[in-house]
Design a protein around this motif. Structure first.
Motif, PDB file in Angstrom:
ATOM      1  N   ASN A   1       0.839  -1.191   0.000  1.00 56.13           N
ATOM      2  CA  ASN A   1       0.000   0.000   0.000  1.00 56.13           C
ATOM      3  C   ASN A   1       0.882   1.251   0.000  1.00 56.13           C
ATOM      4  OD1 ASN A   1      -2.233   1.659   0.136  1.00 56.13           O
ATOM      5  ND2 ASN A   1      -2.431   1.490   2.362  1.00 56.13           N
ATOM      6  N   PHE A   2       0.856   1.997  -1.104  1.00 54.92           N
ATOM      7  CA  PHE A   2       1.705   3.171  -1.246  1.00 54.92           C
ATOM      8  C   PHE A   2       0.911   4.464  -1.068  1.00 54.92           C
ATOM      9  CE2 PHE A   2       4.427   0.031  -3.112  1.00 54.92           C
ATOM     10  CZ  PHE A   2       5.712   0.481  -2.803  1.00 54.92           C
ATOM     11  N   TYR A   3       1.546   5.409  -0.400  1.00 51.57           N
ATOM     12  CA  TYR A   3       1.017   6.763  -0.259  1.00 51.57           C
ATOM     13  C   TYR A   3       1.318   7.517  -1.549  1.00 51.57           C
ATOM     14  CZ  TYR A   3       1.088  11.677   1.283  1.00 51.57           C
ATOM     15  OH  TYR A   3       0.903  13.024   1.397  1.00 51.57           O
ATOM     16  N   VAL A   4       0.318   8.214  -2.092  1.00 48.52           N
ATOM     17  CA  VAL A   4       0.510   8.980  -3.332  1.00 48.52           C
ATOM     18  C   VAL A   4      -0.133  10.352  -3.214  1.00 48.52           C
ATOM     19  CG1 VAL A   4       0.706   6.968  -4.855  1.00 48.52           C
ATOM     20  CG2 VAL A   4      -1.547   7.951  -4.401  1.00 48.52           C
ATOM     21  N   THR A   5       0.433  11.308  -3.935  1.00 53.50           N
ATOM     22  CA  THR A   5      -0.112  12.656  -4.056  1.00 53.50           C
ATOM     23  C   THR A   5       0.014  13.070  -5.519  1.00 53.50           C
ATOM     24  OG1 THR A   5       1.949  13.933  -3.829  1.00 53.50           O
ATOM     25  CG2 THR A   5       0.931  13.130  -1.776  1.00 53.50           C
ATOM     26  N   PRO A   6      -0.582  14.196  -5.910  1.00 54.28           N
ATOM     27  CA  PRO A   6      -0.415  14.670  -7.292  1.00 54.28           C
ATOM     28  C   PRO A   6       1.011  15.052  -7.654  1.00 54.28           C
ATOM     29  CG  PRO A   6      -2.411  15.596  -6.340  1.00 54.28           C
ATOM     30  CD  PRO A   6      -1.662  14.935  -5.213  1.00 54.28           C
ATOM     31  N   ASP A   7       1.953  14.945  -6.706  1.00 56.11           N
ATOM     32  CA  ASP A   7       3.362  15.208  -7.016  1.00 56.11           C
ATOM     33  C   ASP A   7       4.040  14.006  -7.657  1.00 56.11           C
ATOM     34  OD1 ASP A   7       3.541  17.883  -5.948  1.00 56.11           O
ATOM     35  OD2 ASP A   7       3.398  16.989  -3.958  1.00 56.11           O
ATOM     36  N   VAL A   8       3.354  12.857  -7.680  1.00 54.81           N
ATOM     37  CA  VAL A   8       3.947  11.640  -8.253  1.00 54.81           C
ATOM     38  C   VAL A   8       2.922  10.949  -9.150  1.00 54.81           C
ATOM     39  CG1 VAL A   8       5.481  11.285  -6.294  1.00 54.81           C
ATOM     40  CG2 VAL A   8       3.230  10.184  -6.296  1.00 54.81           C
TER      41      VAL A   8
ATOM     42  N   VAL B   1      18.789   2.935   2.596  1.00 52.63           N
ATOM     43  CA  VAL B   1      18.099   3.652   1.527  1.00 52.63           C
ATOM     44  C   VAL B   1      18.649   5.067   1.457  1.00 52.63           C
ATOM     45  CG1 VAL B   1      15.895   4.484   0.651  1.00 52.63           C
ATOM     46  CG2 VAL B   1      16.001   2.291   1.844  1.00 52.63           C
ATOM     47  N   HIS B   2      19.063   5.473   0.273  1.00 50.88           N
ATOM     48  CA  HIS B   2      19.576   6.816   0.039  1.00 50.88           C
ATOM     49  C   HIS B   2      18.526   7.580  -0.773  1.00 50.88           C
ATOM     50  CE1 HIS B   2      23.774   5.318   0.891  1.00 50.88           C
ATOM     51  NE2 HIS B   2      23.191   4.198   0.489  1.00 50.88           N
ATOM     52  N   PHE B   3      18.216   8.800  -0.365  1.00 55.82           N
ATOM     53  CA  PHE B   3      17.305   9.653  -1.127  1.00 55.82           C
ATOM     54  C   PHE B   3      18.155  10.742  -1.770  1.00 55.82           C
ATOM     55  CE2 PHE B   3      13.534   7.780   0.559  1.00 55.82           C
ATOM     56  CZ  PHE B   3      13.884   7.373   1.846  1.00 55.82           C
ATOM     57  N   VAL B   4      18.148  10.786  -3.102  1.00 54.86           N
ATOM     58  CA  VAL B   4      19.040  11.699  -3.808  1.00 54.86           C
ATOM     59  C   VAL B   4      18.240  12.606  -4.740  1.00 54.86           C
ATOM     60  CG1 VAL B   4      21.128  11.915  -5.182  1.00 54.86           C
ATOM     61  CG2 VAL B   4      20.782   9.872  -3.775  1.00 54.86           C
ATOM     62  N   HIS B   5      18.385  13.921  -4.516  1.00 52.30           N
ATOM     63  CA  HIS B   5      17.763  14.914  -5.389  1.00 52.30           C
ATOM     64  C   HIS B   5      18.737  15.185  -6.529  1.00 52.30           C
ATOM     65  CE1 HIS B   5      16.374  19.295  -6.109  1.00 52.30           C
ATOM     66  NE2 HIS B   5      15.599  18.462  -6.773  1.00 52.30           N
TER      67      HIS B   5
ATOM     68  N   GLU C   1      -1.943  14.177 -13.010  1.00 49.25           N
ATOM     69  CA  GLU C   1      -0.618  13.619 -12.774  1.00 49.25           C
ATOM     70  C   GLU C   1       0.429  14.618 -13.270  1.00 49.25           C
ATOM     71  OE1 GLU C   1      -0.462   8.977 -12.740  1.00 49.25           O
ATOM     72  OE2 GLU C   1      -1.506   9.562 -14.575  1.00 49.25           O
ATOM     73  N   PRO C   2       1.634  14.610 -12.682  1.00 49.85           N
ATOM     74  CA  PRO C   2       2.640  15.617 -13.044  1.00 49.85           C
ATOM     75  C   PRO C   2       3.171  15.432 -14.457  1.00 49.85           C
ATOM     76  CG  PRO C   2       3.556  13.997 -11.521  1.00 49.85           C
ATOM     77  CD  PRO C   2       2.086  13.724 -11.588  1.00 49.85           C
ATOM     78  N   LEU C   3       3.105  16.488 -15.260  1.00 52.99           N
ATOM     79  CA  LEU C   3       3.619  16.439 -16.628  1.00 52.99           C
ATOM     80  C   LEU C   3       5.106  16.089 -16.617  1.00 52.99           C
ATOM     81  CD1 LEU C   3       3.160  16.943 -19.676  1.00 52.99           C
ATOM     82  CD2 LEU C   3       3.745  19.347 -19.255  1.00 52.99           C
ATOM     83  N   LEU C   4       5.823  16.559 -15.593  1.00 54.45           N
ATOM     84  CA  LEU C   4       7.254  16.285 -15.464  1.00 54.45           C
ATOM     85  C   LEU C   4       7.559  14.797 -15.484  1.00 54.45           C
ATOM     86  CD1 LEU C   4      10.093  17.542 -14.778  1.00 54.45           C
ATOM     87  CD2 LEU C   4       9.505  17.169 -12.367  1.00 54.45           C
ATOM     88  N   ALA C   5       6.629  13.986 -14.971  1.00 49.04           N
ATOM     89  CA  ALA C   5       6.853  12.541 -14.881  1.00 49.04           C
ATOM     90  C   ALA C   5       6.354  11.788 -16.109  1.00 49.04           C
ATOM     91  CB  ALA C   5       6.159  11.987 -13.628  1.00 49.04           C
TER      92      ALA C   5
ATOM     93  N   ILE D   1      14.302  14.148  -9.688  1.00 45.58           N
ATOM     94  CA  ILE D   1      14.560  15.571  -9.892  1.00 45.58           C
ATOM     95  C   ILE D   1      13.626  16.426  -9.038  1.00 45.58           C
ATOM     96  CG2 ILE D   1      12.944  15.853 -11.831  1.00 45.58           C
ATOM     97  CD1 ILE D   1      15.030  17.674 -13.152  1.00 45.58           C
ATOM     98  N   SER D   2      12.533  15.817  -8.570  1.00 47.06           N
ATOM     99  CA  SER D   2      11.520  16.538  -7.793  1.00 47.06           C
ATOM    100  C   SER D   2      11.686  16.260  -6.303  1.00 47.06           C
ATOM    101  CB  SER D   2      10.113  16.117  -8.244  1.00 47.06           C
ATOM    102  OG  SER D   2       9.136  16.554  -7.319  1.00 47.06           O
ATOM    103  N   GLU D   3      11.921  17.307  -5.521  1.00 46.39           N
ATOM    104  CA  GLU D   3      12.014  17.151  -4.078  1.00 46.39           C
ATOM    105  C   GLU D   3      10.666  16.711  -3.495  1.00 46.39           C
ATOM    106  OE1 GLU D   3      13.618  16.773  -1.556  1.00 46.39           O
ATOM    107  OE2 GLU D   3      15.610  17.573  -1.738  1.00 46.39           O
ATOM    108  N   LYS D   4       9.577  17.213  -4.079  1.00 46.36           N
ATOM    109  CA  LYS D   4       8.259  16.827  -3.574  1.00 46.36           C
ATOM    110  C   LYS D   4       8.015  15.338  -3.792  1.00 46.36           C
ATOM    111  CE  LYS D   4       6.004  21.341  -4.001  1.00 46.36           C
ATOM    112  NZ  LYS D   4       4.906  22.116  -4.646  1.00 46.36           N
ATOM    113  N   ALA D   5       8.484  14.813  -4.918  1.00 47.63           N
ATOM    114  CA  ALA D   5       8.371  13.374  -5.162  1.00 47.63           C
ATOM    115  C   ALA D   5       9.212  12.605  -4.146  1.00 47.63           C
ATOM    116  CB  ALA D   5       8.816  13.039  -6.583  1.00 47.63           C
ATOM    117  N   LEU D   6      10.415  13.098  -3.856  1.00 48.32           N
ATOM    118  CA  LEU D   6      11.269  12.431  -2.873  1.00 48.32           C
ATOM    119  C   LEU D   6      10.635  12.431  -1.489  1.00 48.32           C
ATOM    120  CD1 LEU D   6      14.890  13.544  -3.830  1.00 48.32           C
ATOM    121  CD2 LEU D   6      13.898  11.260  -4.026  1.00 48.32           C
ATOM    122  N   ASP D   7       9.884  13.485  -1.162  1.00 44.61           N
ATOM    123  CA  ASP D   7       9.176  13.508   0.126  1.00 44.61           C
ATOM    124  C   ASP D   7       8.158  12.368   0.195  1.00 44.61           C
ATOM    125  OD1 ASP D   7      10.537  15.647   1.188  1.00 44.61           O
ATOM    126  OD2 ASP D   7       9.066  17.146   0.524  1.00 44.61           O
ATOM    127  N   VAL D   8       7.479  12.121  -0.919  1.00 43.36           N
ATOM    128  CA  VAL D   8       6.523  11.012  -0.969  1.00 43.36           C
ATOM    129  C   VAL D   8       7.268   9.683  -0.826  1.00 43.36           C
ATOM    130  CG1 VAL D   8       4.802   9.823  -2.393  1.00 43.36           C
ATOM    131  CG2 VAL D   8       4.875  12.321  -2.353  1.00 43.36           C
TER     132      VAL D   8
END
Length: 311
Positions: A81-88, A188-192, A228-232, A150-157
């Motif tokens: 079960n994954f948490y999702v927002t419009p940032d991903v 786990v490494h989170f890299v922007h 959904e994010p156009l960036l993705a 590339i998205s910090e908001k995506a990395l937060d998710v």
């Protein structure tokens, strides 16, 4: 309003949804906390005034095309079960093939060296669903996982999902690279980073579901209100994020494939989702970059989905 009345109301107010009954069922499960069976057995259950208000508001949002997963904040992927927002991007069932191929590649490496701790990079990670599913499935084994976006908001998710699914302790938040211990064995490494711009490391396995949809089709997809994010989605972007002027979905992949080659160890494996849009062209890019044993894998609908290559 009873559950049965809510179901009838929801179905009649979602004429443009391809799955109105499922939409209503998922929303009611989320709002009431009842599972599907209990909803069926409690048709006369009266929603509280707060539940009814939440349900009506959710139906209004769904009418605009806003996805159920963004309304509930959750989406199941690979049994987790994954948490999702419009940032991903919302995890799609077809992408589960990417996880299966990654698990196969890692099992080969464990068989070759049972004491190895493979290094894995999930590039363009979004919600983290691919890399985290791999680590969660292999929780009895050791690996080092980098989640890159590339998205910090995506990395937060992704951080939140790693915290929920992998870590015995809360994952740290904030910018830059962060580390957490998972199951007392994984890191786990989170890299922007814009692709491998901020990554000096070499990996045994790179998995990636990069933006690969042609530019015009990306814009068309978002006209249905999915948000959904156009960036993705848009694969026709330059290194600075501008429109490349092409419309084949390959601009980013043309930069990414050789970078992956440079960041793989000898016999390292690259697995890339490209979809039916350009799998054949991507396979040729793999070969041009120096990859061997290049092959295209097909998804459950017998559509070209992933490209695999070995350094």
């Amino acid at each position: 309003m009873t559950i049965q009345e809510a179901k009838l109301y929801g179905k009649s107010n979602l004429p443009s949804s391809p799955t109105p009954e499922l939409d209503v069922s998922v929303l009611l499960q989320h709002i009431t906390g009842l599972d599907k069976t209990h909803l069926l057995l409690n048709r006369d259950y009266e929603l509280t005034s707060e539940q009814e208000s939440c349900f009506l508001a959710a139906i209004e949002r769904r009418k605009t095309g806003f996805p159920i997963a963004y309304i509930t904040g959750h989406k199941e992927f690979f049994g987790y079960n994954f948490y999702v927002t419009p940032d991903v991007l919302i995890p799609k069932p077809d992408t589960e093939l990417l996880v299966e191929l990654a698990l196969d590649a890692l099992e080969d490496k464990f068989r070759a060296n049972p004491y190895a701790i493979p290094t894995v990079c999930d590039m363009c990670t979004g919600s983290g669903c691919v890399g985290i599913s791999v680590a969660k499935t292999l929780e009895k084994k050791s690996l080092s996982l980098s989640l890159v976006d590339i998205s910090e908001k995506a990395l937060d998710v992704a951080r939140m999902n790693a915290s929920r699914l992998l870590s015995k302790e809360s994952a740290p938040h904030g910018g830059g690279e962060k580390l957490i211990n998972c199951h007392d064995m994984d890191v786990v490494h989170f890299v922007h980073s814009n692709l491998f711009e901020n990554i000096p490391h070499i990996f045994d396995l790179i998995v990636t579901n990069p933006p690969y949809v042609p530019h015009e089709e990306s814009l068309e997809l978002l006209t249905d209100g999915r948000s959904e994010p156009l960036l993705a989605l848009d694969g026709d972007v330059t290194e600075s994020g501008d429109f490349s002027g092409t419309n084949d979905g390959l601009s980013l992949i043309r930069r990414l494939v050789p970078q992956c080659y440079d960041h793989l160890s000898r016999n390292g494996v690259l697995i890339m989702e490209t979809g039916e849009y350009n799998a054949q062209e991507t396979a040729e890019l793999f070969k041009s970059a120096g990859f061997r044993n290049v092959r295209i894998e097909y998804d459950m609908n017998e559509m070209m989905r992933d490209v695999v290559g070995v350094k």
